[in-house]
Scaffold this motif. Structure first.
Motif, PDB file in Angstrom:
ATOM      1  N   ARG A   5     -28.817  38.123  30.319  1.00 53.24           N
ATOM      2  CA  ARG A   5     -29.256  36.750  30.516  1.00 53.24           C
ATOM      3  C   ARG A   5     -29.594  36.131  29.168  1.00 53.24           C
ATOM      4  O   ARG A   5     -30.323  36.714  28.378  1.00 53.24           O
ATOM      5  CB  ARG A   5     -30.469  36.716  31.440  1.00 53.24           C
ATOM      6  N   VAL A   6     -29.066  34.950  28.926  1.00 53.46           N
ATOM      7  CA  VAL A   6     -29.243  34.274  27.648  1.00 53.46           C
ATOM      8  C   VAL A   6     -29.845  32.901  27.895  1.00 53.46           C
ATOM      9  O   VAL A   6     -29.322  32.115  28.688  1.00 53.46           O
ATOM     10  CB  VAL A   6     -27.899  34.133  26.905  1.00 53.46           C
ATOM     11  N   LEU A   7     -30.951  32.624  27.215  1.00 50.42           N
ATOM     12  CA  LEU A   7     -31.630  31.335  27.342  1.00 50.42           C
ATOM     13  C   LEU A   7     -31.424  30.523  26.070  1.00 50.42           C
ATOM     14  O   LEU A   7     -31.751  30.976  24.977  1.00 50.42           O
ATOM     15  CB  LEU A   7     -33.125  31.548  27.589  1.00 50.42           C
ATOM     16  N   LEU A  40     -25.736  32.311  31.272  1.00 48.31           N
ATOM     17  CA  LEU A  40     -26.376  31.331  30.404  1.00 48.31           C
ATOM     18  C   LEU A  40     -27.344  30.435  31.164  1.00 48.31           C
ATOM     19  O   LEU A  40     -27.049  29.970  32.270  1.00 48.31           O
ATOM     20  CB  LEU A  40     -25.315  30.452  29.738  1.00 48.31           C
ATOM     21  N   TYR A  41     -28.479  30.183  30.534  1.00 53.85           N
ATOM     22  CA  TYR A  41     -29.487  29.264  31.049  1.00 53.85           C
ATOM     23  C   TYR A  41     -29.862  28.312  29.923  1.00 53.85           C
ATOM     24  O   TYR A  41     -29.721  28.645  28.752  1.00 53.85           O
ATOM     25  CB  TYR A  41     -30.726  30.028  31.521  1.00 53.85           C
ATOM     26  N   ALA A  62     -39.458  33.764  34.588  1.00 51.59           N
ATOM     27  CA  ALA A  62     -38.498  33.378  35.631  1.00 51.59           C
ATOM     28  C   ALA A  62     -37.108  33.938  35.360  1.00 51.59           C
ATOM     29  O   ALA A  62     -36.400  34.341  36.291  1.00 51.59           O
ATOM     30  CB  ALA A  62     -38.435  31.848  35.736  1.00 51.59           C
ATOM     31  N   ILE A  63     -36.713  33.975  34.095  1.00 52.53           N
ATOM     32  CA  ILE A  63     -35.368  34.417  33.742  1.00 52.53           C
ATOM     33  C   ILE A  63     -35.360  35.837  33.195  1.00 52.53           C
ATOM     34  O   ILE A  63     -34.428  36.585  33.411  1.00 52.53           O
ATOM     35  CB  ILE A  63     -34.748  33.452  32.712  1.00 52.53           C
ATOM     36  N   ARG A  64     -36.399  36.218  32.483  1.00 47.40           N
ATOM     37  CA  ARG A  64     -36.468  37.491  31.777  1.00 47.40           C
ATOM     38  C   ARG A  64     -35.216  37.678  30.925  1.00 47.40           C
ATOM     39  O   ARG A  64     -34.435  38.626  31.109  1.00 47.40           O
ATOM     40  CB  ARG A  64     -36.672  38.668  32.735  1.00 47.40           C
ATOM     41  N   PRO A  65     -35.010  36.767  29.956  1.00 40.99           N
ATOM     42  CA  PRO A  65     -33.770  36.792  29.182  1.00 40.99           C
ATOM     43  C   PRO A  65     -33.667  37.976  28.238  1.00 40.99           C
ATOM     44  O   PRO A  65     -34.656  38.426  27.677  1.00 40.99           O
ATOM     45  CB  PRO A  65     -33.836  35.477  28.396  1.00 40.99           C
ATOM     46  N   ALA A 156     -40.272  39.120  23.389  1.00 35.93           N
ATOM     47  CA  ALA A 156     -39.121  39.983  23.155  1.00 35.93           C
ATOM     48  C   ALA A 156     -39.559  41.387  22.726  1.00 35.93           C
ATOM     49  O   ALA A 156     -38.997  42.388  23.178  1.00 35.93           O
ATOM     50  CB  ALA A 156     -38.219  39.367  22.087  1.00 35.93           C
ATOM     51  N   GLU A 157     -40.560  41.447  21.873  1.00 36.75           N
ATOM     52  CA  GLU A 157     -41.056  42.734  21.389  1.00 36.75           C
ATOM     53  C   GLU A 157     -41.609  43.573  22.538  1.00 36.75           C
ATOM     54  O   GLU A 157     -41.483  44.796  22.547  1.00 36.75           O
ATOM     55  CB  GLU A 157     -42.139  42.490  20.344  1.00 36.75           C
TER      56      GLU A 157
END
Length: 215
Positions: A5-7, A40-41, A62-65, A156-157
């Motif tokens: 998943r990419v934001l 993609l979001y 919501a997305i957990r990209p 992200a970390e």
């Protein structure tokens, strides 16, 4: 393999820039570049301290990209800046609504500086090969761009993800066509980079959520 998943995000108007190209860029790149190997979001954030904090948390959960690419405008820039790091500090400048942040750091108790794990030098080299003016940057400032970047790097970390902030010039310096070409190249190469990283893991749910718009 489950598609990562990419934001992609940009910002709305800021003081001095009524038409912020970063918001257009995030929306257009997400619509125009639809690689088969990712979901993609996109989102356009208001340039407001509280909105950035709240919406960053919302989209992270919501997305957990697996990958976040944030675009912002740098008013005096003459080239594209790929930001290597963000700082846990805040410049007490008013936002688009005239509000001040009311705090001194982005996230209390966190490290002073966080760095992206993405290969920024390689991404810049790719843009330069395409004759697009670009360079690495060691500071994302202390305003809203840095605030969002630090939040995403921290998330992200903690969640095995990656983030990158890209500052772009105004469109009278680089055309929309050039900015879009740059965004698509960055997106393509960043996705390739995360697919090569050993920490990439498939989502246990097996499917991505539907496109989520800004709340």
């Amino acid at each position: 393999m489950v598609r990562p998943r990419v934001l992609l995000t940009g910002f709305g108007p800021i003081p001095g820039v009524t038409e912020n190209p970063s918001g257009w860029l995030a929306e257009t790149a997400a619509s125009a570049a639809t690689p088969d190997d990712c979901a993609l979001y996109r989102a356009v954030f208001p340039t407001e301290w509280d909105a950035v904090a709240n919406r960053a948390a919302y989209f992270h959960q919501a997305i957990r990209p697996r990958l976040m690419i944030h675009f912002g405008v740098q008013m005096q820039a003459t080239e594209i800046h790929l930001e290597c790091r963000a700082h846990n500090e805040i410049d007490h400048r008013p936002d688009a609504c005239g509000a001040h942040p009311g705090r001194h750091d982005v996230i209390s108790g966190c490290d002073g500086t966080l760095e992206t794990c993405l290969p920024v030098d390689s991404l810049v080299a790719r843009l330069q090969e395409e004759k697009i003016p670009a360079r690495t940057s060691q500071s994302c400032g202390r305003y809203l761009c840095n605030d969002l970047y630090f939040r995403s790097l921290h998330w992200a970390e903690q969640n095995g993800s990656d983030a990158l902030f890209v500052h772009v010039p105004q469109t009278h310096v680089l055309s929309k066509e050039t900015l879009l070409l740059a965004a698509e190249a960055i997106l393509h190469d960043a996705i390739h980079a995360i697919q090569l990283q050993s920490k990439f893991c498939a989502d246990v749910n097996g499917t991505a959520p539907p496109i989520v718009e800004s709340p």
